[in-house]
Design a protein around this motif. Sequence first.
Motif, short mmCIF file in Angstrom:
data_model
loop_
_atom_site.label_atom_id
_atom_site.label_comp_id
_atom_site.label_asym_id
_atom_site.label_seq_id
_atom_site.Cartn_x
_atom_site.Cartn_y
_atom_site.Cartn_z
N MET A 196 0.81 -1.09 -0.25
CA MET A 196 0.24 0.10 -0.24
C MET A 196 0.83 1.12 0.04
SD MET A 196 -1.99 1.86 2.29
CE MET A 196 -2.37 3.45 2.77
N ASP A 197 2.27 1.41 0.50
CA ASP A 197 3.03 2.39 0.59
C ASP A 197 3.33 2.89 -0.34
OD1 ASP A 197 3.77 0.48 0.89
OD2 ASP A 197 5.83 1.49 1.94
N GLY A 198 4.10 2.16 -1.32
CA GLY A 198 3.87 2.58 -3.35
C GLY A 198 2.73 3.29 -3.48
N GLU A 199 1.87 3.25 -2.85
CA GLU A 199 0.80 3.82 -3.71
C GLU A 199 0.21 5.75 -3.57
OE1 GLU A 199 -3.16 1.87 -3.26
OE2 GLU A 199 -2.19 -0.14 -3.11
N TRP A 200 1.07 5.92 -2.34
CA TRP A 200 1.16 7.15 -1.77
C TRP A 200 2.12 7.60 -1.85
CZ3 TRP A 200 -3.34 8.33 0.92
CH2 TRP A 200 -4.45 7.64 1.45
N PHE A 201 3.50 7.28 -1.57
CA PHE A 201 5.03 8.05 -1.27
C PHE A 201 5.43 8.70 -3.01
CE2 PHE A 201 3.99 6.54 2.97
CZ PHE A 201 3.36 8.32 3.22
N PRO A 202 6.27 9.14 -3.04
CA PRO A 202 7.13 9.36 -4.86
C PRO A 202 8.30 8.90 -4.55
CG PRO A 202 6.79 11.39 -3.34
CD PRO A 202 6.01 10.18 -2.43
N GLN A 203 8.23 7.93 -5.43
CA GLN A 203 9.28 7.25 -6.02
C GLN A 203 10.47 7.53 -5.34
OE1 GLN A 203 9.30 4.25 -6.58
NE2 GLN A 203 7.69 3.83 -6.44
N GLU A 204 11.12 9.13 -5.31
CA GLU A 204 12.38 10.26 -4.80
C GLU A 204 12.23 9.40 -3.02
OE1 GLU A 204 9.81 11.23 -6.61
OE2 GLU A 204 10.56 11.42 -8.16
N TYR A 205 10.52 8.92 -2.62
CA TYR A 205 11.25 9.41 -1.59
C TYR A 205 11.48 7.89 -0.40
CZ TYR A 205 9.51 7.70 3.00
OH TYR A 205 9.30 6.85 4.47
N TYR A 206 11.20 6.73 -1.33
CA TYR A 206 12.16 5.62 -1.03
C TYR A 206 13.81 5.47 -1.45
CZ TYR A 206 7.89 4.01 -0.73
OH TYR A 206 6.25 3.74 -0.17
N ALA A 207 13.50 6.51 -2.74
CA ALA A 207 15.62 5.82 -3.24
C ALA A 207 16.25 7.19 -2.16
CB ALA A 207 15.42 7.39 -4.91
N ALA A 208 15.76 8.37 -2.27
CA ALA A 208 16.02 9.14 -0.53
C ALA A 208 16.61 8.10 0.46
CB ALA A 208 15.36 10.49 -0.16
#
Length: 159
Positions: A1-13
Amino acid sequence: MDGEWFPQEYYAALDSDAAIIQPTLRELLAPATPASKGLHELIVARDLAASLIQGCAELGIATYALSWWCHVTPTNRALYGCPHGFGGPPTNEGRFSECGQYPDYEIIAPLAGWPASPQAIAQLCAAQLQRSLTQKLPLEPFFRPCLAIGLCLAIPETW
């Protein structure tokens, strides 16, 4: 579910700072019980939830939802009629029982979109969930003193 909410840049950082963040995160979450493999959902005592949500936010880790787990112990069985859910990991005193019949508290995305930094995203989420814990949960008809909190963390899948 979290992949739907946050931009990919969040995870990349988060991934780019993993060597710094992960050891501190693991230390912070030492009192938590993993709901399954990994750190994506962790079960914590209600009295620790607010401080762990804030600690994660300070690391730039967003908590995007709260779920409910009954702490099934001999004492809680006698006092509250536990279990209130199904399955779950063992504890030193008994086990946790997932209460999927109770609604999760999920963060609401800002209308203007997410801020750029993971810390800002995490702080927005923490503020919403802190209010839910203090203002909404005690008034819920399903509230029981045996409930523990499941913290759903928005972390890269590889963590």
